[in-house]
Design a protein around this motif. Structure first.
Motif: not given
Lengths: 63, 253
Positions: A44-45, A47-48
């Motif tokens: 998720v990091e 992706d961010s």
């Protein structure tokens, strides 16, 4: 060793085997859950970061 | 640093990350030593070899109740102080308590067959421990059933505190009712009634399994905090994406 003692030893082995399987299962489940959480957080990091880079290059997101 | 400083999730992640490998190693060494003591202890003059089942059964029963006590204290933290780590602690303690309760029930049943002649009796001690196991299952099911984490935390905290009434019932059931299960022989007002040859392996195993439980609880709390971070970052990312999409739709209009 008498027959009764042999039977009792079987009960002891069964009890320790159950405790070992349940304890090891809980430990494995805890370790795998921790590993999965680390992988998901990293994903998720990434992706961010990708999202931020793509949209800062395109002029930023609307306020 | 004050205790409230240690109870901050970021600070907890920092010090638990350093402590956990040492605690896990210590727990493993203690468990190996306690197992060695338990297997080398002499057989009981009445129970024979089956007394060795007690070295697992009794600490598992203590830890089943201890983990529920931790959950109840955490439930108070959730409801009264709304502390961010309280719900995390409660959530990490539930599966550990459930597994120790299951170990207690199954090993007790295996001991009961040669000693009592039955696998199970509906006496007060056994039934109240079964109720504890069902409480753990219910609490875990309630967490999974509710989508909103804040509502789930409050509902679970209330259920946990209501279920705490069962803990003193388990402890004193053998005194209050006429049960097949024997009364307390270690945690008694007038001291343990066990021979040191049996008492020391029992205490060693209780200490070792307590270290295992604490290490698993700490690891579970760390995982829960990480999972909450993942959820929070996904929500932020989705929010930014939806704002961008609505902005581009607005621009095209």
């Amino acid at each position: 060793m008498s027959g009764a003692e042999i039977t009792y030893t079987g009960y002891v082995i069964a009890a320790y085997a159950v405790a070992f399987v349940l304890g090891a299962g809980l430990t494995l489940w805890t370790v795998l859950a921790a590993r999965r959480a680390h992988i998901e957080l990293a994903r998720v990091e990434v992706d961010s970061l990708r999202f931020a880079r793509r949209h800062s290059a395109a002029g930023g997101e609307p306020s | 640093m004050a205790m409230t400083g240690f109870a901050n999730p970021a600070v907890f992640m920092k010090w638990s990350g350093r402590l956990l490998p040492w605690l896990s190693g210590l727990a493993l060494i203690a468990l190996a030593g306690a197992l060695w003591l338990a297997l080398r202890a002499p057989p009981d003059y009445q129970q024979g070899e089956t007394v060795r089942i007690m070295y697992v059964h009794v600490p598992a029963a203590w830890l089943a109740m201890f983990m529920y006590a931790i959950m109840s204290a955490s439930a108070l933290g959730t409801l009264v102080w709304r502390h961010p780590l309280a719900d995390v602690s409660q959530r990490a303690a539930a599966p550990i308590g459930m597994v120790f309760t299951l170990i207690c029930l199954i090993t007790g049943s295996i001991w009961g067959r040669p000693m009592w002649g039955v696998w199970w009796v509906w006496d007060a001690r056994l039934t109240s421990v079964l109720v504890l196991f069902l409480m753990y299952c219910g609490i875990l099911a309630l967490w999974r059933a509710m989508e909103d984490p804040l509502r789930a935390a409050r509902a679970v905290a209330i259920l946990t505190l209501v279920g705490f009434i069962n803990v003193p019932i388990i402890k004193f059931s053998v005194d209050w009712w006429n049960t097949l299960h024997q009364p307390a022989s270690v945690l008694r007002m007038d001291g343990p009634a066990l021979h040191p040859d049996i008492l020391w392996p029992l205490l060693a195993m209780a200490g070792a399994l307590s270290l295992v439980a604490v290490a698993l609880h700490m690891a579970g709390m760390r995982t829960e905090i990480l999972q909450r971070r993942v959820r929070a970052r996904r929500i932020v990312l989705l929010d930014r994406m939806s704002r961008l999409n609505s902005g581009s739709v607005g621009a095209s209009l």
